[in-house]
Write an enzyme that holds these catalytic residues in place. Sequence first.
Site, short mmCIF file in Angstrom:
data_model
loop_
_atom_site.label_atom_id
_atom_site.label_comp_id
_atom_site.label_asym_id
_atom_site.label_seq_id
_atom_site.Cartn_x
_atom_site.Cartn_y
_atom_site.Cartn_z
CG HIS A 87 -0.78 0.24 2.53
ND1 HIS A 87 -0.39 -0.63 3.39
CD2 HIS A 87 -0.50 1.35 3.17
CE1 HIS A 87 0.12 -0.03 4.63
NE2 HIS A 87 0.01 1.05 4.30
CG ASP A 223 0.27 -3.81 2.77
OD1 ASP A 223 0.98 -3.49 1.81
OD2 ASP A 223 -0.65 -3.41 3.50
CB SER A 653 2.71 1.84 6.17
OG SER A 653 1.49 1.79 6.66
N1 ARG Z 1 -4.75 0.53 7.12
C1 ARG Z 1 -3.50 0.40 6.48
C2 ARG Z 1 -2.53 1.69 7.13
O1 ARG Z 1 -3.06 2.61 7.43
C3 ARG Z 1 -3.59 0.66 4.91
C4 ARG Z 1 -4.10 -0.30 4.44
C5 ARG Z 1 -4.26 -0.35 2.83
N2 ARG Z 1 -5.33 -1.17 2.45
C6 ARG Z 1 -6.44 -0.74 2.11
N3 ARG Z 1 -7.42 -1.55 1.84
N4 ARG Z 1 -6.92 0.60 2.01
O2 ARG Z 1 -1.45 1.54 7.09
#
Ligand code: ARG
Length: 768
Positions: A87, A223, A653
Amino acid sequence: MLKKVYTILLALVVASGFTARADEGMWLPLLVKRLNHVDMQKQGLQLTAEEIYNVNNASLKDAIVQFGGFCTGEFISKEGLLLTNHHCGYDAIANNSTPEDNILKNGWWAMTKEQEKKNDGLFVDILVRMEDVTGQVLQGITPQTPEQERTKLVGERMKSLSDAAKNNGQYVSYVRDFFNGNEYYLFVYDRFSDVRLVGTPPESIGKFGGDTDNWMWPRHTGDFSMFRVYMAPDGKPATYSEKNVPYRPKHHLPISMSPVKEGDFSMVFGFPGRTTRFMAGSGLGMAVDQSNPMRIKLRERRLALMKEAMDASPADRLKLASNYASISNYYKYFIGQNEGIKRMKTLDKKASEEKAFQTWTDADANRKALYGSALSDINASYAGQRDYNLSAIYRSEAALAPQLISHAYQYTPLYNYLKEGKVDKTKLDQLVKGYQDMNKEFYANYVPSSDQKIFAELMKMYYTDVPKAQHAAIFKDLTTTYKGDFRKWAADVYSKSFLASEAKANAFLANPSLKTLEADPAFKFMRNVQTNYQENIMPKLNEYNASLARANRLYVAGLREMNPNKVFYPDANSTLRLSYGTVKDYEPRDGVNYKYYTTLQGIAEKEDPSNPEFVVPAKLMELYNKKDYGRYGQDGELRVGFITNNDITGGNSGSPVINGRGELIGLAFDGNWEAMTGDLVFDPEYKRCINVDIKYVLFIMDKFAGAGHLVNEMTLVDKGNPNTTFNPSINDVKMDGKMEIETPEGEIKIKKKGNETKIKKETKKQKS
Ligand code: ARG
């Protein structure tokens, strides 16, 4: 004797009550030696503090980068191979995709370095050093210094310290404030802007579970994506060039092939974006009942309209995918945060903390004079902001949200320059070149038909929800010219604005005129909203912000004075931090226990060919059915994800999860639903960090995608092997000479991400 035992007991009680929990806290690497190292060793760390952070010799920190300004990445080979989340690489992956060659959908790996794909605008920052400059910034400033004077002095000193550290453009640097303006640190970075895409799994692995599983455990998302950083042949940072060579990091992370076990030490190194753990209850209250519901409502509408367009056209899907993912990510975040605050009675907890603080200040005349009104000032500031908060939210989440309008917003620097009236050909050419580059990227992802609908809908919501007295004047014209017909208005703006057409925009840039820009309906609308904001809304908000900043500073100073034995950590602010804890399961609710890891079996269980979020590639199912896991399996299973109790937030992330020997065991990529309030309060019972297991990453590359040559480039280690201990000089290279940054700061930044980022930067909110 008895007395002595009693004293020791008391000391223990006090110490345990006041010491921060090991898992809580985002610590500054510079201070690890002093604040955390002993505690970390107790929990299983085998490295010295110098092996973690050292400015003179290679240390862990040299393997960590800030990725694109919004995520974290880590070096895993001596040739600059960089790992981050899928992501985080999403934009780069989508931009390198076409409906004919859709690498976002199908996945892709470079089989040779020549095939690696360049990414305009993407950069990584590598920390050179950080320094406590509190003494210099606050020199001569006392509690009696008038607030305005203080703000001015602090601002000037922050700027001059960071300017000096830039060393004539060699480095990127800035000073950030910590503990709400009680401390200041300087950060100096090398910026590398030739960052090439090396590979990505298909979206059905990299985003498996989609928005349904987002922010949730148990999780099965692979991811990750992979990049390589390049430098000039002489070792300096450089923009893209065929002559560039792979960057040689001072340190890269060895990869652990040993099993991850419950209770294992884990440390996460990265760039957490923003937390507000010292925020008072009145601030939380405003978020819960005012800001969050509005954001949720506006995003829901915008996402629905974007989805319509994406479902109708594969090309439009690619164009909007990245922006959609980032809007929906925080859409769900705000929902979860609101639910969590209610469920966890966060406001009650804050109220009792604040009561204790007030009792403490009021018990002593000096304290009372200094801190006694901090909380009431905070509360008064939020009360005042509530009247204008809606306007601020609707400005960023509605008025400036359409692609076209946020693009028009980017023309503000050119507008200001033209307005000055002293046009210098060289400077103008330079500006125009920046816009031409920006336009290429903007129009590649622009979907006018859906954007026009979004414009009409969001402006209608603005018109209905924002108090009339705070409307931008242009909304009044609307009632006369268009008789409240928002679609007609939108149709007019989108058909007449030169910004809505790439050819017209480039024609404008060939000979930019202030008059044309001023008359453009999209630009005019944007200016009108901005002017209204700057003249009528912002001054009010600023007034309260100034009193809030002062009161927060005093509140935090008071809290620290009140708890002299507690080791405090500062809120996240996009600077390099380390958090440490252990691999650990949790109980989301009564009677339910969540294991600390997931396996490929879970992917097979979730598989649903009729739901795009849960499609599983046939090849992966085949490997699963044959249990063909190679050296990456363990006890007949293949682990996919695991959780730790590390303290992380957005911006982390892509952060490496590192074991006690300094080896990579996974990649942090998310937080869990039960702890969505984590940016406001840390709850040790529920807060977990969701990671993808490094062996799943290697399995996907090697067994699934046939990119084993890249695995061979890494340093794999097995426990018990004497050569596996941390070796900071794995790859010690000397960087000599000056480093040139071809895009000096101060030049107009043409931002890469979607309108989300741009507006967020403006309003100083955080990035996912
Ligand atoms: N929740 C994750 C974060 O903020 C991002 C995941 C991205 N995936 C998605 N399905 N939008 O780091």
